[in-house]
Enzyme design. Structure first.
Site, PDB file in Angstrom:
ATOM      1  N   GLY A 450       4.841   0.378  -1.675  1.00 34.02           N
ATOM      2  CA  GLY A 450       5.166   1.788  -1.456  1.00 34.02           C
ATOM      3  C   GLY A 450       5.125   2.091   0.028  1.00 34.02           C
ATOM      4  N   GLY A 451       5.949   3.076   0.472  1.00 28.80           N
ATOM      5  CA  GLY A 451       5.969   3.414   1.888  1.00 28.80           C
ATOM      6  C   GLY A 451       6.328   2.196   2.713  1.00 28.80           C
ATOM      7  CG  ASP A 452       4.479   1.765   6.506  1.00 28.13           C
ATOM      8  OD1 ASP A 452       3.642   2.072   5.627  1.00 28.13           O
ATOM      9  OD2 ASP A 452       4.290   1.964   7.719  1.00 28.13           O
ATOM     10  CD  GLU A 453       0.156   0.895   1.894  1.00 33.26           C
ATOM     11  OE1 GLU A 453      -0.998   0.424   1.997  1.00 33.26           O
ATOM     12  OE2 GLU A 453       0.460   1.817   1.118  1.00 33.26           O
TER      13      GLU A 453
END
Length: 543
Positions: A450-453
């Site tokens: 999720g996101g930049d993970e």
């Protein structure tokens, strides 16, 4: 009527009825099965979507309050603000630039307002208000409350009772002791704006409702008839996640839940965010698919009953073969096909049509499997998503073997997202996803959480050498650092990586993941754009 005349009619009726029952039975069974499975898949997909909306909004609210608290704490340390004329000019400029500030002012040690935006409350004593009393003690962030001293003195919508969130910090003298307080009332209206920005992309989701709850479960923002009241559903005990259940209005909803956890050193105010959508809307597509299968089955049943009626006298032998195969299929026997018979044109057409029907119904199951695959895939990067990653980890806990585990977090991504927009951010994430795919082995698992993970699992069997995770991490950092072209403009991001090994670092998979996460944050603290391998010493340092 002679018996010889009756028997052919009985056979034709029996043949027609048999065809109708066979086809309709298959259609009903498959319709019910596909519909039920589709509902479960849609429940999970929409539930995760609702949870994502709630988590995004909860994080955004905490991040906004953290930023505002830091801003006020920094301003309060400026010595020049102790000069009322400088303070007044600064206050008016802040009020002009930030429309969410309803009131900002400065008090002396006794609580008298010395300067304030638009001159409101100047000369009044607010020593008894928490914004002053708590602000003298240190940085204070107060929960949502209705206007008291400012009631009727600031513009608001007709019939609306304005609400605020307080932030205050002490003004310190040369001896380090408080000499006053810098206090701000932020209008609660900013939460509506934040909620609209996050939910506008989902406005095509019929019936979507978002609630923001105080720590005691009171509705702060949501439907007008619910504001100020306890939430009409016992959901606060749940951890972040989603559920499908009946609410007090008798309607079943798919609800995503996220609790505010604060940001950095800001602990948050204990707000909870819920996003819900009626289950009837979620299941509408599954109901449509079920009706389509059953409807087409009914039409085919009528068709085949007519064919059976007119062809029964000429197709006794091939019909027996077809009926036998159909019975075996109905009993669930695998590898059985409707025979394609020759001879009479009608019988040949019947057999081919039945083969096509069985093939069509079989492909419905394949479509369901494809739908399951979509539920496990991150749509933006096409990598496996968090749900797949977590289920893979669950399987690891019940198996044997070993693996290296990585947490990967992009450095410098948020400024690109803020400066160039979400489309540019999506382009960067897709590029990173493609680069990661080329670096890992076929049996490695790399997923977007999720996101930049991102996260990766490098499994190995007992007779294999452990993978050189540190060397792979170096290649990952090098690949991610390569520039990305966005509209002719070259941008760069980096990445920090935390590495832990199972079972060397712990026999418990969850503990190994936590240690990989600790190593990631150590990499962030050490300067970012680097990889850190967890060690017991690093764990002690973190603790």
């Amino acid at each position: 009527m002679p018996l010889a005349t009756l028997r052919p009619l009985e056979f034709r009726a029996t043949a027609a009825a048999t065809m109708a029952v066979l086809v309709m039975g298959l259609a009903l069974a498959n319709g019910l099965f596909v519909g039920t499975q589709s509902e479960q898949v849609l429940n999970r997909e929409v539930g995760n979507s609702m949870m994502g909306v709630a988590q995004s909004l909860a994080h955004q609210l905490d991040a906004t309050m953290w930023a505002r608290a830091n801003q006020i704490a920094s301003l309060a340390r400026i010595d020049a603000l102790k000069d009322p004329s400088v303070a007044q000019a600064t206050i008016e400029e802040l009020k002009r630039r930030d429309p969410t500030i309803a009131w900002i002012g400065m008090t002396n040690l006794s609580g008298t307002v010395l300067t304030a935006s638009n001159g409101l409350l100047v000369g009044l004593n607010i020593a008894s208000r928490p914004v002053h009393a708590e602000g003298l003690k240190g940085l204070f962030v107060g929960d949502v409350h209705e206007a008291v001293a400012l009631k009727g003195k600031i513009p608001h919508l007709p019939g609306e009772n304005p609400k605020f969130v307080d932030v205050s910090a002490p003004l310190l003298g040369a001896d380090g002791k408080p000499v006053g307080v810098l206090a701000v009332h932020y209008s609660w209206e900013w939460t509506r704006t934040t909620m609209r920005e996050l939910t506008d992309p989902l406005r095509d989701r019929d019936g979507l409702t978002v609630y923001i709850l105080a720590a005691d479960g009171t509705v702060l923002l949501g439907p007008e008839d619910a504001i100020g009241k306890p939430l009409p559903h016992a959901t606060l005990a749940f951890r972040d996640g989603w559920e499908s259940g009946l609410w007090s209005d008798g309607v079943r909803y798919v609800t995503g839940i996220a609790h505010g956890k604060g940001v950095h050193d800001y602990a948050g105010l204990g707000w909870t965010v819920l996003a819900r959508q009626p289950a009837s809307v979620v299941h509408a597509e599954a109901d449509r698919l079920r009706r389509s299968i059953i409807g087409s089955g009914a039409a085919l049943a009528l068709l085949f009953s007519a064919l059976g009626w007119f062809a029964a006298g000429r197709i006794t032998r091939p019909l027996t073969a077809i009926a036998s195969a159909a019975k075996r299929i109905g009993q669930g026997e695998s590898g059985v096909e409707i025979p394609e018979v020759g001879g009479q044109t009608e019988v040949g057409h019947l057999s081919r049509t039945l083969r096509d029907l069985i093939d069509s119904l079989t492909h419905k199951d394949a479509a369901l499997m494809r739908l399951e695959d979509i539920a496990y895939q991150d749509r933006l990067t096409t990598l496996p998503n968090r749900r797949y990653f977590e289920q893979y980890l669950e399987a690891c806990t019940h198996g044997t073997g070993a693996a290296a585990m990585m947490y990967i977090d992009l450095d410098g991504f948020k400024p690109i997202n803020d400066r160039l927009g979400h489309d540019a951010g999506d382009t960067v994430l897709r590029q990173v996803g493609q680069r990661l795919t080329t670096l890992f082995r076929n049996d490695d698992i790399v997923a977007r959480l999720g996101g930049d993970e991102f996260a990766a699992i490098l499994p190995r069997s007992a007779n294999q050498q452990p993978p050189d995770a540190a060397a792979l991490a170096a290649r990952v950092i090098e690949a991610v650092n390569e520039p990305v072209s966005i509209g002719g403009q070259m941008v760069r991001v980096g990445c920090s990586i935390g590495i832990a090994r199972w079972p060397e670092d712990s026999p418990d998979v969850a503990t190994v993941l936590r240690r990989a996460d600790e190593a990631l944050y150590q990499a962030k603290r050490d300067g970012r754009n680097r990889a850190v391998v967890w060690s017991p010493r690093a764990d002690n340092d973190t603790a």
